[in-house]
Motif scaffolding. Structure first.
Motif, PDB file in Angstrom:
ATOM      1  N   TYR A   1     -19.570  42.314  52.143  1.00 26.37           N
ATOM      2  CA  TYR A   1     -20.029  41.697  53.322  1.00 26.37           C
ATOM      3  C   TYR A   1     -18.947  40.786  53.777  1.00 26.37           C
ATOM      4  O   TYR A   1     -19.196  39.447  54.397  1.00 26.37           O
ATOM      5  CB  TYR A   1     -21.278  40.627  52.818  1.00 26.37           C
ATOM      6  N   SER A   2     -17.656  41.057  53.721  1.00 27.78           N
ATOM      7  CA  SER A   2     -16.702  40.454  54.350  1.00 27.78           C
ATOM      8  C   SER A   2     -16.110  40.994  55.669  1.00 27.78           C
ATOM      9  O   SER A   2     -15.443  40.176  56.132  1.00 27.78           O
ATOM     10  CB  SER A   2     -15.457  40.177  53.223  1.00 27.78           C
TER      11      SER A   2
ATOM     12  N   MET B   1      -7.681  39.919  55.363  1.00 24.62           N
ATOM     13  CA  MET B   1      -7.685  41.306  55.383  1.00 24.62           C
ATOM     14  C   MET B   1      -6.997  42.045  56.511  1.00 24.62           C
ATOM     15  O   MET B   1      -6.681  43.432  56.378  1.00 24.62           O
ATOM     16  CB  MET B   1      -9.156  41.744  55.201  1.00 24.62           C
TER      17      MET B   1
HETATM   18  C1  LIG Z   1     -20.539  36.564  53.990  1.00 24.39           C
HETATM   19  S1  LIG Z   1     -19.000  35.998  53.066  1.00 24.39           S
HETATM   20  C2  LIG Z   1     -19.091  37.026  51.857  1.00 24.39           C
HETATM   21  C3  LIG Z   1     -18.587  36.489  50.606  1.00 24.39           C
HETATM   22  C4  LIG Z   1     -18.857  37.491  49.160  1.00 24.39           C
HETATM   23  N1  LIG Z   1     -18.051  38.762  49.346  1.00 24.39           N
HETATM   24  C5  LIG Z   1     -20.271  37.572  48.864  1.00 24.39           C
HETATM   25  O1  LIG Z   1     -20.588  38.701  48.932  1.00 24.39           O
HETATM   26  O2  LIG Z   1     -20.891  36.637  48.772  1.00 24.39           O
HETATM   27  C6  LIG Z   1     -17.752  36.381  53.902  1.00 24.39           C
HETATM   28  C7  LIG Z   1     -16.578  36.050  53.311  1.00 24.39           C
HETATM   29  O3  LIG Z   1     -15.300  36.926  54.095  1.00 24.39           O
HETATM   30  C8  LIG Z   1     -14.255  36.057  54.009  1.00 24.39           C
HETATM   31  N2  LIG Z   1     -13.300  36.388  55.239  1.00 24.39           N
HETATM   32  C9  LIG Z   1     -13.996  36.433  56.524  1.00 24.39           C
HETATM   33  N3  LIG Z   1     -12.841  37.325  57.188  1.00 24.39           N
HETATM   34  C10 LIG Z   1     -11.834  37.235  56.231  1.00 24.39           C
HETATM   35  C11 LIG Z   1     -10.425  38.206  56.443  1.00 24.39           C
HETATM   36  N4  LIG Z   1     -10.028  38.347  57.737  1.00 24.39           N
HETATM   37  N5  LIG Z   1      -9.938  38.021  55.460  1.00 24.39           N
HETATM   38  C12 LIG Z   1     -10.260  37.508  54.215  1.00 24.39           C
HETATM   39  N6  LIG Z   1     -11.451  36.945  53.815  1.00 24.39           N
HETATM   40  C13 LIG Z   1     -12.154  36.979  54.973  1.00 24.39           C
HETATM   41  C14 LIG Z   1     -14.933  34.450  54.372  1.00 24.39           C
HETATM   42  O4  LIG Z   1     -14.068  33.594  54.225  1.00 24.39           O
HETATM   43  C15 LIG Z   1     -16.154  34.495  53.413  1.00 24.39           C
HETATM   44  O5  LIG Z   1     -15.883  34.134  52.111  1.00 24.39           O
END
Ligand SMILES: C[S@@+](CC[C@H](N)C(=O)[O-])C[C@H]1O[C@@H](n2cnc3c(N)ncnc32)[C@H](O)[C@@H]1O
Length: 238
Positions: free
Chosen positions: A133-134, A116
């Motif tokens: 939550y990402s 992102m």
């Molecule tokens: C807490 S999990 C949430 C996953 C999903 N959205 C959910 O609600 O279960 C965080 C997710 O964000 C992704 N993530 C973290 N930083 C990111 C980035 N810079 N770009 C893309 N994805 C990212 C992680 O790999 C992980 O799969």
């Protein structure tokens, strides 16, 4: 080397460090995490209602069939929920293992690797962005970069839905989902996130703050926030 170059280099290396650590942590736990969240939305009627409203807002503000990116999609259960509501959604995640799990679980949906912080998506190409939550692992100093990317890839009128942990706290995890890993988790004040979105050019339309459910409270969780925002249909300055 100038002071500005040194500062930029330091910011770049901090960013690639947190991205690397987050990627490898989620690569380790992808399978276990997928099991844990597979049915999470079944017990979340409010979240489901907000996703339904979001899909409708994208259709009204942009067009029916406009693409929605679920950014940081993890194992893809939210992407699948959006598709089940008739949305033209795809998932994107930093972790190749998460993307592999998402593809296995939802073979009819498109999932791609990416960050992102630098989206490989054309300007104005999306009707909606969901970040569920990402952003919770993104250091606050990198949030302006992330929100600028969300804004760039949305079409005029494009809608953003952001779910995150409300509060002000940083917790470091060395162990989670049955694995040793290294993850920073940030709680952020909704008003601060709203201000950053507005600084990136968004109009914030809604702030939903809900109290933790019993299981969340027992697990030490606090309030949860969902912000809805949109990219203006007016031409942007600059
Ligand atoms: C807490 S999990 C949430 C996953 C999903 N959205 C959910 O609600 O279960 C965080 C997710 O964000 C992704 N993530 C973290 N930083 C990111 C980035 N810079 N770009 C893309 N994805 C990212 C992680 O790999 C992980 O799969």
């Amino acid at each position: 080397m100038t002071e500005a170059t040194r500062t930029n280099d330091r910011a770049d290396s901090d960013e690639s460090r947190y991205l690397g650590i987050t990627r490898s942590s989620y690569d380790k736990v992808a399978g276990a995490y997928a099991e844990l969240v597979a049915d999470a939305l079944d017990s979340r009627p409010l979240d489901r209602a907000l996703f339904g409203a979001f899909v409708e807002m994208v259709e009204t503000a942009v067009r029916v069939g406009a693409e929605i990116a679920d950014i940081g999609c993890g194992p893809g259960h939210v992407t699948a929920h959006l598709c089940g509501r008739g949305a033209n959604a795809f998932g994107l995640d930093l972790s190749p293992e998460m993307v592999a799990v998402a593809r296995r679980r939802h073979p009819d949906i498109r999932f791609t690797e990416g960050s992102m912080t630098a989206l490989d998506l054309a300007d104005g190409s999306l009707g909606g962005v969901v970040s569920w939550y990402s952003i919770v692992h993104t250091p606050p100093t990198s949030l302006p970069t992330v929100f600028a990317e969300f804004h760039r890839v949305l079409a005029p009128g494009g809608q953003l839905m952001l779910g995150f942990k409300a509060g002000e706290r940083l917790r470091h995890l060395d162990h989670a989902y049955g694995h040793d890993l290294s993850l920073d988790v940030y709680w952020m004040p909704p008003d601060r996130i709203a201000a950053l979105l507005e600084a990136a050019g968004f109009t914030v339309d809604s702030r939903v703050i809900r109290e933790p459910g019993e299981a969340e409270r027992a697990a030490g969780q606090g309030r949860q926030a969902v912000l809805l925002a949109h990219r203006s249909t007016e031409p942007q300055e600059g």
